[in-house]
Motif scaffolding. Structure first.
Motif, PDB file in Angstrom:
ATOM      1  N   ARG A  70       0.938  -1.204   0.103  1.00 15.66           N
ATOM      2  CA  ARG A  70       0.040   0.099   0.080  1.00 15.66           C
ATOM      3  C   ARG A  70       0.869   1.318  -0.074  1.00 15.66           C
ATOM      4  O   ARG A  70       0.279   2.234  -0.572  1.00 15.66           O
ATOM      5  CB  ARG A  70      -0.915  -0.102   1.310  1.00 15.66           C
ATOM      6  CG  ARG A  70      -2.067  -0.861   1.154  1.00 15.66           C
ATOM      7  CD  ARG A  70      -3.009  -0.962   2.122  1.00 15.66           C
ATOM      8  NE  ARG A  70      -4.060  -2.094   2.036  1.00 15.66           N
ATOM      9  CZ  ARG A  70      -5.135  -2.185   2.959  1.00 15.66           C
ATOM     10  NH1 ARG A  70      -5.175  -1.258   4.089  1.00 15.66           N
ATOM     11  NH2 ARG A  70      -5.865  -3.244   2.731  1.00 15.66           N
ATOM     12  N   ALA A  73       2.178   1.811  -3.496  1.00 13.74           N
ATOM     13  CA  ALA A  73       1.233   2.535  -4.393  1.00 13.74           C
ATOM     14  C   ALA A  73       0.937   3.860  -4.014  1.00 13.74           C
ATOM     15  O   ALA A  73       0.700   4.572  -4.890  1.00 13.74           O
ATOM     16  CB  ALA A  73      -0.089   1.629  -3.948  1.00 13.74           C
ATOM     17  N   GLY A  76       3.251   6.020  -5.818  1.00 15.68           N
ATOM     18  CA  GLY A  76       3.083   5.833  -7.084  1.00 15.68           C
ATOM     19  C   GLY A  76       3.811   4.804  -7.950  1.00 15.68           C
ATOM     20  O   GLY A  76       3.990   4.580  -9.131  1.00 15.68           O
ATOM     21  N   THR A  77       4.437   3.684  -7.003  1.00 15.98           N
ATOM     22  CA  THR A  77       5.084   2.537  -7.704  1.00 15.98           C
ATOM     23  C   THR A  77       4.198   1.387  -8.002  1.00 15.98           C
ATOM     24  O   THR A  77       3.399   1.215  -7.050  1.00 15.98           O
ATOM     25  CB  THR A  77       6.150   2.015  -6.546  1.00 15.98           C
ATOM     26  OG1 THR A  77       7.042   3.028  -6.410  1.00 15.98           O
ATOM     27  CG2 THR A  77       7.028   0.979  -7.215  1.00 15.98           C
ATOM     28  N   PRO A  78       4.031   1.009  -9.110  1.00 13.87           N
ATOM     29  CA  PRO A  78       3.058  -0.019  -9.582  1.00 13.87           C
ATOM     30  C   PRO A  78       3.550  -1.370  -8.561  1.00 13.87           C
ATOM     31  O   PRO A  78       4.628  -1.591  -8.507  1.00 13.87           O
ATOM     32  CB  PRO A  78       3.465  -0.538 -10.954  1.00 13.87           C
ATOM     33  CG  PRO A  78       4.141   0.731 -11.533  1.00 13.87           C
ATOM     34  CD  PRO A  78       4.718   1.437 -10.321  1.00 13.87           C
ATOM     35  N   VAL A  79       2.326  -2.176  -8.236  1.00 17.23           N
ATOM     36  CA  VAL A  79       2.642  -3.182  -7.245  1.00 17.23           C
ATOM     37  C   VAL A  79       1.765  -4.226  -8.037  1.00 17.23           C
ATOM     38  O   VAL A  79       0.478  -4.199  -8.213  1.00 17.23           O
ATOM     39  CB  VAL A  79       2.086  -2.903  -5.830  1.00 17.23           C
ATOM     40  CG1 VAL A  79       2.338  -4.035  -5.239  1.00 17.23           C
ATOM     41  CG2 VAL A  79       2.685  -1.599  -5.211  1.00 17.23           C
ATOM     42  N   PRO A  80       2.536  -5.388  -8.508  1.00 14.96           N
ATOM     43  CA  PRO A  80       1.869  -6.207  -9.234  1.00 14.96           C
ATOM     44  C   PRO A  80       1.075  -7.354  -8.214  1.00 14.96           C
ATOM     45  O   PRO A  80       1.644  -7.453  -7.045  1.00 14.96           O
ATOM     46  CB  PRO A  80       3.106  -7.250  -9.601  1.00 14.96           C
ATOM     47  CG  PRO A  80       4.223  -6.994  -8.940  1.00 14.96           C
ATOM     48  CD  PRO A  80       4.049  -5.427  -8.519  1.00 14.96           C
TER      49      PRO A  80
END
Length: 88
Positions: A70, A73, A76-80
């Motif tokens: 979280r 996220a 702004g970092t994409p989290v798969p």
């Protein structure tokens, strides 16, 4: 994961210790996120998890993983979204 019908099987003081330790680790791991935000994210995730986890160590692992995702996220970092598969 078994459900425990809305009650935590992890004692309250143990939950408080896990939450406090997670806040401390995540404020160091995510220095760009304000401490108050980290604390809020940890608390929210702990409330979601505490009634579904019956073991303190399992709570710690799941809480840390959920909070880290979280906070990434929020930054702004994409989290798969992935699932860890157990060998059966």
């Amino acid at each position: 994961m078994s459900r425990n019908r809305g009650r935590s099987h992890v004692p309250g003081p143990a939950v408080e210790d896990v939450v406090a330790a997670t806040v401390a680790r995540m404020t160091v791991r995510h220095p760009s996120v304000p401490d108050a935000v980290v604390g809020g994210v940890v608390y929210q995730a702990a409330v979601e998890l505490v009634c579904t986890v019956a073991d303190g160590e399992q709570l710690r692992r799941q809480l840390e993983r959920r909070v880290h995702a979280r906070l990434l996220a929020l930054a702004g970092t994409p989290v798969p979204i992935t699932t860890v598969r157990e060998n059966r």
